[in-house]
Design an enzyme around this catalytic site. Sequence first.
Site, PDB file in Angstrom:
ATOM      1  N   LYS A 172       0.512  -1.531   0.280  1.00  0.00           N
ATOM      2  CA  LYS A 172      -0.349  -0.059   0.350  1.00  0.00           C
ATOM      3  C   LYS A 172       0.913   1.364  -0.192  1.00  0.00           C
ATOM      4  CE  LYS A 172       0.733   1.144   4.176  1.00  0.00           C
ATOM      5  NZ  LYS A 172       1.610   2.047   4.996  1.00  0.00           N
ATOM      6  N   ASP A 201      -2.955  -1.989   9.749  1.00  0.00           N
ATOM      7  CA  ASP A 201      -2.375  -1.983   8.430  1.00  0.00           C
ATOM      8  C   ASP A 201      -3.065  -3.145   7.584  1.00  0.00           C
ATOM      9  OD1 ASP A 201      -1.436   0.737   8.449  1.00  0.00           O
ATOM     10  OD2 ASP A 201       0.414  -0.269   8.279  1.00  0.00           O
TER      11      ASP A 201
HETATM   12  O1  C5P Z   1       0.158  -1.883  14.511  1.00  0.00           O
HETATM   13  P1  C5P Z   1       1.394  -1.684  14.235  1.00  0.00           P
HETATM   14  O2  C5P Z   1       1.827  -3.004  14.760  1.00  0.00           O
HETATM   15  O3  C5P Z   1       1.357  -2.592  12.912  1.00  0.00           O
HETATM   16  O4  C5P Z   1       2.413  -0.923  14.852  1.00  0.00           O
HETATM   17  C1  C5P Z   1       3.238  -0.286  15.256  1.00  0.00           C
HETATM   18  C2  C5P Z   1       3.719   0.292  16.327  1.00  0.00           C
HETATM   19  O5  C5P Z   1       3.216   0.978  15.481  1.00  0.00           O
HETATM   20  C3  C5P Z   1       2.806   0.754  17.136  1.00  0.00           C
HETATM   21  O6  C5P Z   1       3.709  -0.587  17.900  1.00  0.00           O
HETATM   22  C4  C5P Z   1       2.932   1.480  17.603  1.00  0.00           C
HETATM   23  O7  C5P Z   1       4.211   2.025  18.410  1.00  0.00           O
HETATM   24  C5  C5P Z   1       2.742   2.335  16.365  1.00  0.00           C
HETATM   25  N1  C5P Z   1       1.763   2.813  16.132  1.00  0.00           N
HETATM   26  C6  C5P Z   1       0.861   3.740  16.752  1.00  0.00           C
HETATM   27  N2  C5P Z   1      -0.373   4.129  15.862  1.00  0.00           N
HETATM   28  C7  C5P Z   1      -0.914   3.689  15.179  1.00  0.00           C
HETATM   29  C8  C5P Z   1      -0.293   2.792  14.541  1.00  0.00           C
HETATM   30  C9  C5P Z   1       0.948   2.079  14.859  1.00  0.00           C
HETATM   31  O8  C5P Z   1       1.696   4.736  17.706  1.00  0.00           O
HETATM   32  N3  C5P Z   1      -2.493   3.850  14.985  1.00  0.00           N
END
Ligand code: C5P
Length: 298
Positions: free
Chosen positions: A25, A148
Amino acid sequence: METLLLSTDTAMGNPAPLVISAHAKVNLSLEVLGARPDGYHSLVSVMQRISLCDTLEAGEAVDISFTCSDARLGGNDNLVVRAAALLRERYGVTTGCRLRLVKRIPVAAGLGGGSADAAAAIEILSRLWDLRLTQEEMETVGAALGSDVPFCLRGGTALVEGRGERVTSLPDPAPTWYLLVNPGVAVSTARIFAAVQRSDWSDGTRTRDIALTIERGGLSHLGVNALERALFELHPESWACFERVEALATGRTRITGSGATVVSWHADERSAERDAEVLRAMGYWCSIARSVHREDAR
Ligand code: C5P
């Protein structure tokens, strides 16, 4: 050897494995509204599925096994394996699967590669195990694996809100080409979000305006990215790369996600090719991808 494995399976009467593309993406626009008590941030983003993809194969097996073309990603902590384990647990699946992932999407690059693989695993295993999950059920499982993943399951063009779990599909914009340029730095998304400051926050208006333009049939130009300042500060080489791409595609250049991939927007493939030639000569990894519509075959 890989082809051999497949033909041996078929010769022995096992059904051929299922195959699915796991598409990357780009964030056409990404605003951070603020920090949440659970450690995440509230976002408003317009995301676009693109043609750059990994390939995931799934075949029947007693236990879960996983191999990856990139040996560094072949462990049990890969989101593909975690997706399989989560589906088994949630839906009481008693059989296993043999999973094989071919990576093409650069890792830790803001292109949602890991999330795309997780989304592809949910889709393909739902078929392999005949789980008959609805789109909503798949996206709920996906949200438990990464912010995502729900978008990667939905595809096309969408307005994404909340932590990433609220996905509203938008109409398909006119076909667009994206030049992806990566300076070769692996970026930790968590580290970039941790460096976001209040001054990077905004109210989401610019991103919602882009969604509105797309809804009205307008072009999906690039908007803003609230993570760019933090990225450029933590990884100065990503700023140098951004400047070089911007010099060729002025006003049409952005970072995708938490970076460090730089994206420039092109109405035709030739223009993207011309810029890629210049940037490859500078030593950057370049790839040209087109927008992929929601109903396009995978
Ligand atoms: O959800 P995901 O594991 O992909 O996110 C990785 C990191 O990115 C999370 O641990 C967080 O620190 C940060 N994040 C965030 N807010 C979001 C998505 C991700 O702070 N909406």
